[in-house]
Design a protein around this motif. Structure first.
Motif, mmCIF file in Angstrom:
data_model
loop_
_atom_site.group_PDB
_atom_site.id
_atom_site.type_symbol
_atom_site.label_atom_id
_atom_site.label_comp_id
_atom_site.label_asym_id
_atom_site.label_seq_id
_atom_site.Cartn_x
_atom_site.Cartn_y
_atom_site.Cartn_z
ATOM 1 N N GLY A 78 0.797 -1.221 0.000
ATOM 2 C CA GLY A 78 0.000 0.000 0.000
ATOM 3 C C GLY A 78 0.823 1.260 0.000
ATOM 4 N N ARG A 79 0.101 2.357 -0.025
ATOM 5 C CA ARG A 79 0.702 3.678 -0.117
ATOM 6 C C ARG A 79 0.033 4.571 0.891
ATOM 7 N NH1 ARG A 79 -0.526 7.121 -3.853
ATOM 8 N NH2 ARG A 79 1.242 8.476 -4.161
ATOM 9 N N ILE A 80 0.808 5.374 1.589
ATOM 10 C CA ILE A 80 0.223 6.383 2.469
ATOM 11 C C ILE A 80 0.897 7.704 2.148
ATOM 12 C CG2 ILE A 80 -0.034 7.183 4.850
ATOM 13 C CD1 ILE A 80 0.088 4.225 5.687
ATOM 14 N N SER A 81 0.084 8.703 1.814
ATOM 15 C CA SER A 81 0.691 10.020 1.657
ATOM 16 C C SER A 81 -0.174 11.032 2.384
ATOM 17 C CB SER A 81 0.862 10.380 0.181
ATOM 18 O OG SER A 81 -0.347 10.795 -0.371
ATOM 19 N N VAL A 82 0.483 11.982 3.035
ATOM 20 C CA VAL A 82 -0.224 13.002 3.798
ATOM 21 C C VAL A 82 0.255 14.368 3.332
ATOM 22 C CG1 VAL A 82 -0.596 13.995 6.075
ATOM 23 C CG2 VAL A 82 -0.556 11.527 5.808
ATOM 24 N N ALA A 83 -0.717 15.222 2.977
ATOM 25 C CA ALA A 83 -0.415 16.585 2.529
ATOM 26 C C ALA A 83 0.662 16.562 1.445
ATOM 27 C CB ALA A 83 0.009 17.457 3.706
ATOM 28 N N GLY A 84 0.545 15.626 0.527
ATOM 29 C CA GLY A 84 1.466 15.576 -0.598
ATOM 30 C C GLY A 84 2.797 14.925 -0.287
ATOM 31 N N VAL A 85 2.997 14.459 0.949
ATOM 32 C CA VAL A 85 4.259 13.814 1.303
ATOM 33 C C VAL A 85 4.019 12.311 1.408
ATOM 34 C CG1 VAL A 85 6.110 13.662 2.997
ATOM 35 C CG2 VAL A 85 4.970 15.853 2.575
ATOM 36 N N ASP B 252 4.496 6.062 3.120
ATOM 37 C CA ASP B 252 4.700 4.634 2.915
ATOM 38 C C ASP B 252 4.389 4.318 1.472
ATOM 39 O OD1 ASP B 252 5.261 2.800 5.276
ATOM 40 O OD2 ASP B 252 3.758 4.153 6.129
ATOM 41 N N ASP B 253 5.233 3.530 0.839
ATOM 42 C CA ASP B 253 4.896 3.006 -0.472
ATOM 43 C C ASP B 253 5.625 1.685 -0.589
ATOM 44 O OD1 ASP B 253 4.251 2.398 -3.012
ATOM 45 O OD2 ASP B 253 4.841 4.317 -3.890
ATOM 46 N N THR B 254 4.879 0.614 -0.385
ATOM 47 C CA THR B 254 5.532 -0.694 -0.359
ATOM 48 C C THR B 254 6.076 -1.059 -1.726
ATOM 49 O OG1 THR B 254 3.353 -1.663 -0.636
ATOM 50 C CG2 THR B 254 4.227 -1.597 1.580
ATOM 51 N N ALA B 255 5.435 -0.549 -2.800
ATOM 52 C CA ALA B 255 5.928 -0.852 -4.141
ATOM 53 C C ALA B 255 7.335 -0.296 -4.317
ATOM 54 C CB ALA B 255 4.989 -0.283 -5.189
ATOM 55 N N ARG B 256 7.612 0.832 -3.661
ATOM 56 C CA ARG B 256 8.944 1.431 -3.772
ATOM 57 C C ARG B 256 9.785 1.198 -2.523
ATOM 58 N NH1 ARG B 256 7.021 7.269 -5.577
ATOM 59 N NH2 ARG B 256 9.138 7.825 -4.973
ATOM 60 N N ARG B 257 9.307 0.294 -1.671
ATOM 61 C CA ARG B 257 10.004 -0.037 -0.422
ATOM 62 C C ARG B 257 10.302 1.199 0.406
ATOM 63 N NH1 ARG B 257 13.000 -4.582 0.312
ATOM 64 N NH2 ARG B 257 12.388 -6.329 -0.972
ATOM 65 N N HIS C 94 9.434 3.680 3.535
ATOM 66 C CA HIS C 94 8.754 3.773 4.827
ATOM 67 C C HIS C 94 9.408 4.902 5.607
ATOM 68 C CE1 HIS C 94 6.861 2.668 8.621
ATOM 69 N NE2 HIS C 94 8.052 2.710 9.177
ATOM 70 N N VAL C 95 8.615 5.914 5.917
ATOM 71 C CA VAL C 95 9.155 6.999 6.731
ATOM 72 C C VAL C 95 8.993 6.600 8.188
ATOM 73 C CG1 VAL C 95 8.920 9.418 7.362
ATOM 74 C CG2 VAL C 95 8.604 8.717 4.991
ATOM 75 N N ASP C 96 10.093 6.663 8.958
ATOM 76 C CA ASP C 96 10.068 6.262 10.356
ATOM 77 C C ASP C 96 9.076 7.117 11.144
ATOM 78 O OD1 ASP C 96 11.510 4.666 12.536
ATOM 79 O OD2 ASP C 96 11.458 6.716 13.303
ATOM 80 N N LYS C 97 8.480 6.503 12.185
ATOM 81 C CA LYS C 97 7.439 7.197 12.943
ATOM 82 C C LYS C 97 7.933 8.515 13.523
ATOM 83 C CE LYS C 97 8.055 3.882 16.784
ATOM 84 N NZ LYS C 97 8.802 2.790 16.150
ATOM 85 N N ALA C 98 9.231 8.605 13.776
ATOM 86 C CA ALA C 98 9.761 9.832 14.354
ATOM 87 C C ALA C 98 9.829 10.970 13.328
ATOM 88 C CB ALA C 98 11.154 9.572 14.935
ATOM 89 N N ARG C 99 9.747 10.638 12.031
ATOM 90 C CA ARG C 99 9.875 11.682 11.008
ATOM 91 C C ARG C 99 8.595 11.908 10.215
ATOM 92 N NH1 ARG C 99 15.316 12.114 11.216
ATOM 93 N NH2 ARG C 99 16.384 10.142 11.535
ATOM 94 N N ARG C 100 7.507 11.254 10.615
ATOM 95 C CA ARG C 100 6.279 11.358 9.825
ATOM 96 C C ARG C 100 5.499 12.622 10.103
ATOM 97 N NH1 ARG C 100 5.195 5.793 8.134
ATOM 98 N NH2 ARG C 100 2.987 6.045 7.725
ATOM 99 N N ARG C 101 5.716 13.195 11.287
ATOM 100 C CA ARG C 101 4.922 14.340 11.758
ATOM 101 C C ARG C 101 3.438 13.993 11.739
ATOM 102 N NH1 ARG C 101 6.385 19.369 8.670
ATOM 103 N NH2 ARG C 101 4.663 20.213 9.891
#
Lengths: 267, 277, 343
Positions: free
Chosen positions: C47-54, C57-62, C64-71
């Protein structure tokens, strides 16, 4: 708590009699020591040079062993409690082996590793000319080997009971793993670490078998309180042996009472 | 499921240990103290006579007597099939303390005279203590002699790892006397309470040299190399044995005492590296 | 998509800034798991997760933004204020984690606490706060670092019933002033109706309904939602003003429709009689009472028959008709009371 069961003082004899036998088995040897203790000579023996030297060495090495255990044991406990590395169950089992291993075997094992002909020891000897047996460092290593599992087990337990979601929350707030460990995890398990460290210190102070096997016994360098007591028995100086035993029992009892009263409940 | 399996494993291990310890003994029992009456040899030995010493005899013996006394026991139980000799080996002063505390034993054997004197003064010894052997000190070094030790003066070298006996125990006081005789200031790294402890550090290769009894060095065989000390025979210590006043099996114990002090005892002790009394 | 043992969460959802999405669903529907994936505590399998254009997560592209940097701000049910820190230290934590100096971070935190109406509580320890106060501290702690997305997991569940309405109103006010998107998890329909600009219903790991609170209340599409909003829900095939909802079971409706439809009617629209009624109602079905329970000042009957339903009747009616489990009854509903909408 607002509701409490009334105290029941009646204990069935089937339970009471074996309980008293068990208690007697635990307490009579200590009572025997107190009975046999040369109270008149007690103060003189306590400040005799051999006792004071051994006490100083014991306090120093037990403290160093506890510091070493904290340095390696707390991160180890963290890995055991929190990480999902493969083979952790095996590691957890191995870490607790010194708890049930006869300390003398531990001493032999230490010689095989750090002795002059040991796996690491021979290498240290050739490269740096360093030899560990018969030094105070050997005493600290022997004590750490035997006592660190107590700390690891206590801290791992505290980490397991502590809610790891606090760590997740801290992370979503942007904290680095090190900051989380320092400011969130450590304070939460501080009582557990303290209790573990005190137990570790007490165990290190009482260490005998691994020390005499790995470090030998020389006044001021490697002869700690339990070794001094052993030497005293070997030399037929029962009075000194009893005084040392009473001293060690006093320290242990104080520590255990303090732990019962405070930190054990807090964890 | 998993709990049951680990419980089964534990029970299995326990049963194995029990079976092993009870049944395994007969298969490889060479060198170990034979059980009186069970050994095949005892059948071929002379049959028991009514006057022969019989029953259990308990001997408290100094640790350095371990090998020789066990050998002696083997000989004696072959000679008297009904005799059962049990040993408690340890540091002499500890044994004396046990005897004084009323340990149920028949014979006490110490590694020097002062410790035996304590027992005599305590009134637990019956009659006179007899000198059964003498021992002298030798230097032992690991095979290959890594420290290049040639004599007693080398035990004063700071660069070597030296294991000595604690001065308060018999082998330690003997060592002190020897050093004083040769005017050497020893540089010990560890002071063993027990001569075996000092020897072990040499056989393990952790110590470059140790000063131990000749008999102990003898028992170590190839694991340690022996270096004679000049004049060591002037500093010898005596091994004494005595019947205990409260010996439960006085008749058999008296016979065993006679054997220890007699020809058989002397032969066995000399074979073990002791000097004649 | 997240797989966890047997459970599979499979969700596709997009949200606009300023929206307050309430995730509604029964226990085990995957609501909290979805929040944990969004917060980065769990990683999606695909899957893919994007928030406010950022892209987070995108498993297709491997990726994953760490929880500490996701805001991504995360407020959980029991708030989890750090127990050994006081209120100001809790709120200032995120700023300190970003390297802001202590005095600076604390003055920011104090300003946030004022905004939250918590003046005077700065030096308190979390255990000295009420549930509502703790919630506001937790909100301030999350909002102070300006998250792109705010996640609230059962924010009112830990409160006692008495303080819940007041805290809910305050929470609503704070969420209105937050410019980003908020996702709230709850299983309480009232909470959902009051907080949400949009309700997403999750059942067994799938989104089953997505709409405004009023759409949801009028046109439920699953049995679970129908129960929550208090409607009887049937699915059938319509032709003209008649909907066939089962074999030999039809429902008459007020307007002409065709094709697959849902029909819904409230339990209080059902009239119960023991004899076959002869009124204007076109919907009359025989049935048997299987359960009777108090429901507010009415009595709720569970009726099994050709058309199973819930019916609310007055206690007087229950007494007069002698109703109880096992009673055979006739249930009638006016066609004008029945809502019909395409499935």
């Amino acid at each position: 708590m607002t509701h409490r069961r009334p105290h029941d003082w009646r204990v069935p004899p089937v339970i009471l009699v074996p309980a008293l036998v068990g208690l007697g088995l635990l307490l009579l040897p200590m009572a025997g020591l107190l009975w046999r203790a040369p109270w008149a000579r007690f103060p003189d023996l306590l400040i005799s040079e051999s006792v004071v030297t051994a006490l100083r060495l014991s306090v120093m090495t037990a403290t160093a062993a506890t510091a070493l255990s904290l340095l390696g044991g707390v991160p180890l406990a963290w890995i055991l409690a929190r990480s999902r590395l493969p083979g952790l169950t095996v590691v957890r089992g191995l870490v607790t082996v010194p708890l049930v291993l006869p300390p003398v075997i531990g001493g032999v094992a230490l010689l095989m590793a750090f002795g002059r002909r040991g796996v690491v020891g021979s290498w240290l000897d050739q490269l740096f000319g360093v030899s560990i047996p018969f030094t105070t460092v050997a005493v600290v290593l022997a004590q750490t080997f035997v006592a660190m599992p107590f700390l690891v087990v206590a801290v791992e337990g505290a980490l397991r009971t502590a809610d790891h979601r606090y760590d997740d929350i801290a992370a979503t707030l942007g904290a680095s793993p090190w900051l989380i460990f320092r400011r969130v995890t450590l304070p939460a398990v501080a009582p557990g670490i303290l209790a573990g460290a005190v137990l570790c210190w007490a165990r290190a102070l009482g260490e005998f078998g691994a020390t005499i096997t790995f470090a030998g016994s020389f006044p001021g360098t490697t002869r700690t309180l339990p070794l001094e007591a052993y030497v005293a028995i070997g030399a037929g100086d029962i009075d000194t042996a009893v005084v040392l035993s009473v001293l060690m029992i006093g320290i242990s009892v104080t520590i255990l009472i303090a732990l019962r009263g405070r930190w054990m409940r807090a964890t | 499921m998993r709990g049951t399996r680990s419980l089964l494993a534990l029970v299995g291990m326990f049963v194995t240990l029990v079976l092993w310890s009870w049944l395994g003994a007969g298969t490889s029992d060479d060198g170990v103290r034979p059980r009186p009456g069970t050994s095949a040899d005892s059948e071929t030995a002379s049959g028991s006579a009514p006057d022969d010493p019989a029953g259990p005899v308990t001997v408290l013996a100094a640790a350095s007597l371990t090998e020789s006394f066990e050998e002696l026991a083997t000989e004696l139980t072959q000679k008297y099939p009904d005799l059962e000799i049990a040993f408690s080996f340890g540091p002499s002063s500890g044994l004396v303390e046990q005897a004084l505390s009323g340990a149920r034993a028949d014979i006490l054997a110490t590694a020097n005279r002062p410790t035996m004197d304590v027992a005599v003064r305590g009134g637990v010894v019956d009659g006179q203590a007899a000198v059964v052997a003498r021992n002298t000190l030798v230097i032992v070094v690991p095979p290959g002699n890594p420290g290049d030790v040639t004599g007693l003066t080398d035990l004063g070298r700071e660069d070597l790892r030296i294991a000595l006996c604690e001065p308060q125990v018999p082998c330690g006081s003997a060592s002190e006397a020897l050093f004083a005789h040769h005017d050497v200031q020893p540089a010990a790294d560890t002071l063993a309470t027990d001569v075996k402890e000092a020897l072990a550090f040499v056989t393990l290769g952790e110590a470059d040299a140790a000063l131990v009894y000749r008999s102990d060095a003898w028992a170590a065989g190839d694991a340690a190399h022996m270096i004679q000390v000049d004049g060591a025979r002037e500093v010898t210590n005596e091994y004494l044995a005595a019947l205990l006043a409260d010996a439960p099996n006085r008749r058999a114990a008296t016979a065993v005492m006679e054997e220890i002090t007699g020809e058989l005892g002397r032969t066995v002790l000399e074979d073990a590296g002791f000097l004649e009394p | 998509m997240v797989r966890r043992d047997e459970f599979v969460l499979n969700v596709e959802l997009s949200a606009e800034p300023g929206e307050v999405i309430v995730l509604l669903g029964p226990n085990g529907a995957g609501k909290s798991t979805l929040l944990e994936v969004l917060a980065g505590v769990l990683r999606p399998d695909t899957g893919r997760i994007s928030v406010a254009g950022v892209l987070l997560d995108d498993t297709a592209r491997r990726l994953h933004v760490d929880k500490a940097r996701r805001r991504v701000g995360f407020v959980v049910q029991d708030y989890l204020l750090f127990p050994h820190m006081n209120v100001v230290e809790n709120v200032a934590f995120g700023l300190r984690a970003r390297g802001m100096r202590r005095e600076h971070a604390q003055s920011h935190a104090i300003a946030w606490l004022e905004r939250m109406g918590l003046e005077g509580f700065e030096r308190r320890k979390p255990r000295e706060l009420s549930g509502g106060q703790a919630q506001r501290v937790a909100l301030a702690r999350s909002l102070i670092v300006d998250p792109r997305l705010l996640l609230l997991d059962e924010p009112l569940a830990a409160l006692d019933a008495g303080s819940r309405p007041k805290v809910r109103a305050e929470l609503r006010r704070h969420l209105e002033s937050y410019p980003g998107c908020t996702i709230v998890v709850t299983h309480d329909p009232i909470e959902a109706m009051l907080l949400a600009t949009r309700v997403v219903v999750l059942e067994s790991g799938e989104i089953v309904q997505d709409g405004t609170p009023s759409e949801l209340a009028r046109h439920p599409r699953t049995e679970y939602v129908a129960r929550l909003v208090g409607l009887n829900l049937l699915r059938g095939t319509a032709s003209g003003t008649v909907v066939e909802v089962g074999p030999h079971a039809v429902v008459a409706v007020a307007r002409e429709v065709s094709g697959a439809v849902y029909v819904a009617f409230p339990p209080h629209a059902v009239t119960i009689s023991t004899d076959r009624p002869v009124g204007s109602a076109r919907n009359v079905w025989p049935g048997r009472v299987t359960d009777v329970e108090a429901h507010g000042d009415l009595v709720r009957l569970t009726i099994d028959g050709t058309v199973p339903m819930l019916a609310d009747v007055t206690p007087v009616a229950v007494a007069d008709l002698g109703l109880g489990p096992g009673s055979d009854v006739w249930a009638s509903v006016k066609a004008s009371e029945v809502t019909v909408y395409p499935a």
